[in-house]
Each structure stands twice: as structure tokens, then as C-alpha cells.
Scaffold this active site. Structure first.
Site, short mmCIF file in Angstrom:
data_model
loop_
_atom_site.label_atom_id
_atom_site.label_comp_id
_atom_site.label_asym_id
_atom_site.label_seq_id
_atom_site.Cartn_x
_atom_site.Cartn_y
_atom_site.Cartn_z
N SER A 303 0.81 -1.21 0.00
CA SER A 303 0.00 0.00 0.00
C SER A 303 0.86 1.27 0.00
O SER A 303 1.54 1.56 -0.97
CB SER A 303 -0.96 -0.05 1.20
OG SER A 303 -1.92 0.97 1.14
N ASP A 314 9.68 5.38 -10.09
CA ASP A 314 9.18 5.95 -11.35
C ASP A 314 9.83 7.29 -11.67
O ASP A 314 10.04 7.63 -12.84
CB ASP A 314 7.66 6.14 -11.27
CG ASP A 314 6.89 4.85 -11.48
OD1 ASP A 314 7.53 3.82 -11.75
OD2 ASP A 314 5.65 4.87 -11.36
N LYS A 328 -0.52 -4.25 -3.31
CA LYS A 328 -1.84 -3.74 -2.88
C LYS A 328 -2.02 -2.33 -3.44
O LYS A 328 -1.51 -1.36 -2.91
CB LYS A 328 -1.96 -3.72 -1.36
CG LYS A 328 -3.31 -3.20 -0.86
CD LYS A 328 -3.37 -3.19 0.65
CE LYS A 328 -4.70 -2.68 1.15
NZ LYS A 328 -4.91 -1.23 0.89
#
Length: 552
Positions: A303, A314, A328
Site C-alpha cells: 500500500s 518511477d 496492494k
């Protein structure tokens, strides 16, 4: 004349097109309204059926029906068909909600565990009521407010010990055969989300974050600033998210903000209710956009942990090290319900800067056994990081540098399951007032020999996978009438295996020493000391330092 006719024709075509589009829109609206009406009817019908079922049970069932318990079971069963994160909490469980979201609860500040029919203290938290009252790991809890704990589950005893801050709870305990009582005043317990920060290998900062509860970003920032202040020449920072199951999304965004510029997209949520969809950008000026960053994850990092590690990956702002994360990519909201109850509902999926969603399990599709299925490889999509590196969706965050986890040996599992290391640490703590500082303590040859002798007195036994395979082979051989022919060889294998097992305590000494060291440090220096003591031999942390060195 020709031009005029063309104009009339074009106008007629445009009028016809608008008419068709309007008709299509009207038809689509009618279909949607009809579908909504059908859906509303189905909901009303099934609620009426449920109400009638319960009324008939209440009137006709042979025994009394507990309405609170029965309805709770029904609600839980309904929600379990969706995903594991959509849950209903009656008023009695609100303390659990506070613990999950805020890291807070009203209680005495001690972890407990079950051992047979007994409940024992496994760890008191430093400086909290249980610790201040002198309660220690290994103490048996006999009664809570005069009610026996014998045969009760950990959850029941834990619930009895919790309560509103300022109220009192009385515990009857036993230690080394002596029974005593402690009257404790419950306090609002806030668990530290940053249990430790310090330096590894001299010039590299290290921060352990356990949960994304309230003020997690503030505490990480304070730890980072303190580390940088103590060593202005700090060469890199390691954020350890292993075992971190997530928490508040805004805390994740603010932690990313520490090392990336203001106005950077960190995460986007998309769900059924369009008005709740949102893009979260960094809001503040960063603390440091130049220092090399490493994030450590494992297969239980989930999460919010995946938002931080995935966003920094990223954005090519950090190197991610360890094992693939949990996967998740779902977001939950807490909704108020009648009578002070609450419901945690999955409302959307989140997408990190590259555009990928890392959700690994598709709860909307299930196999023949009703189990949710993983997103198949064929549906995984490639995305690009800020600098053009390829990353994938649908299966958690894949680390840039993978470090294989250490798997526990049969001996290690036996020591943990039989609580032999726990018991030895309990006895050692009661007979030794001091232990060297956490940064210096190591298991000496003398201490390890003493532990081995303790295990011999306790009669340590355990089975290996090899022994299990030999037993299976013997059973199959009996069925196929080969047992007599190979029994001599099987017995010889078993005897040789027993001789080999006698050397397991030396063969797996490093693993056992790590386990013993962690338990002892926890007794003397609490969680802070346990983490500090483990850093020196932590191969994932050491690999993180290696990667950071290449960035300088």
C-alpha cells in the site's frame, strides 16, 4: 443554384446527425435509468428477503439468537466476497480502527501472546504503563480485572486490557512461580512509526519506518534532518520499509516530497465515484533533491509503502532494493455508520507517476473455489520511468536490485515455535542485570555454549523435511510391497540423519545467533536496540550502502 443545394443538403445532414445523436443519448439515458431502476429493485428485494429471514429465525429458531453477533457474521460474510480490506467495525472495535490508522489506542502498552491455555507478555513498550509498572516479557497474565485468562484467546485478553485512557485495569501476573498484582492506569498509546534511525557504515543514514500512521512524514523528516545535522557530509539515506503494511496515503505523498521537487505528481486515485478521484502532488519545498536515496522493501511492504517506493522508482529518484512488494494498489476510506460503528471501504485504485497500478490480485474475478486470482502475465503492461526505464504493473513493485531473502532452517523454526529462544532470554534477563550496548553486543562462544546446554536440558526435538520424505517413502513402500526390501536402507538413512542433526547448532550457528541476539537486545534495549543490533549483519542494508556508494 448548385452551391445553394449543397448548403441545404449539408444543413439537412447536420440536422439529421444532431437528431440521431439526441435520440441515441435519450435511448442511452433511458437504458441507464431502466438499469438503475432494476438495480434499485434488486437491492430492495434482497434487503426485504434478508429482513424476513432474520425475523423468522428470531421467532422460530430453537435457541435464542444474538442479534448483534448474528448480523455481524452476516455483514462480515457479505464483505468477504469483495476484498480483504473492506471491513465493518462495531462500536466495540473502534479502538482497533484507531490502532490501524493512527497507531493509537487506549491501553497499557504491551504485546501479549498465547502459549497453550495461558497468555504471556511478549514485549512491554518502553516508557508506557506496563513497562513503568515493572511488567516484563515472560510474565504470565492470570487475570484481567478479576477475570481469569485461562483458555482465552489473545484477542479477547487484549480487548479486556484496552479501554478509555484514564481508566484503570488490574492485572494478576505470575513470574518465576510468584504471583503478584499490578493496577495500571490506561493511557492513550501511540506507537512510534519511526522506531529507530542512525548511521550505517559511518556516513550513510538509516531510517526504519514501521507504519504510515499520523505524523509519519513529520517523523521521517525530523529523523533525516537530525542525521544530516549530525553529519553534514552524509553520503546517502536508506529508508527501510520492510514489513510496513501501509497506512495513510497523504503521509506517503509527504515522504516522497522530502526528496522530490514541489508540484510533482506522486499518486492518482480512480474509482466509481468520479468526484472522489484525485491527483496528489507534492505540496512543499523538498528537503534535499540531491542526496542519493535507497528504499528497502520486501514481500510484506504494501500500500503506502508501495506508493513511496514505486513513486521514487518511477521518478528515478531512488534505488529500490530487496524483494518484490506485496501488490496492494487499493485505497480505502472510513465511512461513519449508525450507532458509532464504522466501515472501511475500498473506493478506488491508485496509480503511481508512470501510470501503472501495482495491484496484484483481481478480486472481481475468482476461480472455481471462489479464490481471487492474480493478474495474469498476459495482462501486465509495460510503463516507463521518468528517464525511460521499463517497469510493469500488476504485481507489486519489483526492486531495481533484488536480494534473495534468508529462509529459516528447520532448527530455527523449531526454536521459534517451541519458544526456546524466548524462554532462554527470559531466564537470562532475570539473572543478568546488564548487557553490552546494542551497537557492540555479540553472542560470544561462552554464551552460545550455554544456550546449547540449555537446549539439551530442554530436550530439543524437531523434524526435518528430509525425515518427512523418508516417512512418506516408507508409507509408499508399504503400499507397493517394497517395505521389507528397503527397510534396512531407510533405517540407515534415519540414523545418519540423526547424527547430522546433532551438528545443526553449529551448522546454523549464524542464524541462531541472530535470533538469540535480537531477543536479548529486545529485553534490555527494547525495539530500538533490537533494530540497531541487527544492522551490522543485515545483508540488504549492506547492499543498499554499496548501491549508494556508486551514486557519489
Amino acid at each position: 443554384m448548385f452551391c445553394y443545394s449543397v448548403i441545404i443538403l449539408v444543413h439537412a445532414m447536420r440536422t439529421t446527425k444532431r437528431t440521431v445523436l439526441a435520440a441515441l443519448a435519450l435511448a442511452l439515458g433511458s437504458l441507464q435509468a431502466a438499469a438503475q431502476a432494476d438495480r434499485s429493485f434488486e437491492i430492495a428485494k434482497n434487503l426485504e428477503i434478508f429482513s424476513s429471514v432474520y425475523k423468522q429465525l428470531n421467532l422460530n429458531y430453537v435457541d435464542d439468537v444474538d442479534p448483534g453477533k448474528t448480523i455481524k457474521v452476516a455483514i462480515d460474510a457479505m464483505l468477504s466476497s469483495l476484498d480483504p480490506y473492506t471491513n465493518y467495525y462495531p462500536e466495540s472495535d473502534i479502538e482497533d480502527v484507531k490502532l490501524q490508522l493512527l497507531g493509537e489506542y487506549g491501553g497499557v502498552g504491551a504485546l501479549i501472546m498465547q502459549r497453550g491455555d495461558s497468555i504471556i507478555v511478549s514485549e512491554p513498550y518502553k516508557g508506557l504503563p506496563a513497562d513503568e509498572a515493572g511488567i516484563k516479557a515472560g510474565d504470565l497474565i492470570l487475570e484481567v480485572n478479576g477475570e481469569s485468562t485461562r483458555g482465552k484467546k489473545t484477542a479477547d485478553v487484549s480487548s479486556a486490557m484496552r479501554g478509555q485512557a484514564g481508566t484503570q485495569v488490574t492485572l494478576k501476573l505470575e513470574r518465576a512461580g510468584k504471583v503478584f498484582e499490578k493496577a495500571l492506569t490506561r493511557r492513550e498509546i501511540k506507537l512510534p512509526n519511526v522506531p529507530y534511525y542512525g548511521y550505517v557504515q559511518g556516513d550513510y543514514g538509516y531510517i526504519k519506518l514501521d507504519e504510515f500512521t499520523a505524523d509519519a512524514a513529520k517523523n521521517v523528516k525530523e529523523a533525516f534532518l537530525k542525521l544530516r545535522q549530525d553529519k553534514p557530509g552524509m553520503k546517502g539515506i536508506i529508508l527501510d520499509l520492510r514489513g510496513n503494511g501501509g497506512g495513510l496515503m497523504n503521509e506517503a505523498v509527504d515522504i516522497v516530497n522530502l526528496w522530490v521537487p514541489q508540484g510533482t505528481l506522486v499518486v492518482e486515485t480512480k474509482g466509481k465515484v468520479a468526484s472522489k478521484n484525485m491527483k496528489s502532488y507534492t505540496r512543499m519545498q523538498p528537503v534535499d533533491t540531491k542526496i542519493p536515496v535507497a528504499v528497502i522493501i520486501d514481500n510484506t511492504s504494501a500500500s503506502a509503502s508501495e506508493i513511496v517506493s514505486g513513486a521514487l522508482q518511477d521518478l528515478d529518484r531512488a534505488v529500490v532494493i530487496g524483494q518484490r512488494s506485496y501488490g496492494k494498489g487499493l485505497v480505502q476510506n472510513i465511512l461513519p455508520m449508525p450507532y458509532n460503528s464504522q466501515m472501511k471501504v475500498t473506493v478506488s485504485k491508485y496509480y503511481i507517476p508512470s501510470g501503472r497500478c501495482i495491484q496484484a490480485i483481481d478480486y472481481s474475478h475468482r476461480d472455481e473455489q471462489g479464490r481471487a486470482v492474480k493478474v495474469p502475465d498476459s495482462l501486465k503492461t509495460a510503463y516507463k520511468t521518468k528517464s525511460g526505464r521499463t517497469v510493469y504493473d500488476g504485481f507489486g513493485i519489483e526492486p531495481d536490485v533484488e536480494v534473495e531473502p534468508d529462509y529459516m532452517s528447520n532448527l530455527g523454526m523449531a526454536l521459534a515455535q517451541k519458544m526456546l529462544i524466548f524462554d532462554y532470554a527470559t531466564d537470562y534477563y532475570r539473572s543478568h542485570k546488564e548487557l553490552p550496548p546494542a551497537s557492540e553486543f555479540e553472542i560470544s562462544d561462552e554464551l552460545y555454549a550455554d544456550f546449547c546446554a540449555y537446549l539439551k536440558r530442554r530436550g530439543l526435538t524437531y523434524n526435518t523435511i528430509t525425515e518427512h520424505v523418508i516417512k512418506q517413502l516408507r508409507d509408499v513402500a508399504k503400499q507397493e510391497k517394497y517395505a521389507d526390501a528397503i527397510e534396512t536402507q531407510l533405517k540407515a538413512m534415519e540414523q545418519q540423519l540423526e547424527r547430522e542433526k546433532e551438528g545443526d547448532l553449529q551448522k546454523h550457528r549464524s542464524e541462531v545467533c541472530d535470533m538469540l541476539k535480537a531477543e536479548l537486545l529486545n529485553r534490555y534495549y527494547y525495539d530500538h536496540g533490537r533494530i540497531q543490533g541487527a544492522l551490522k549483519g543485515d545483508k540488504v542494508v549492506n547492499r543498499a550502502v554499496e548501491e549508494l556508494r556508486t551514486k557519489n
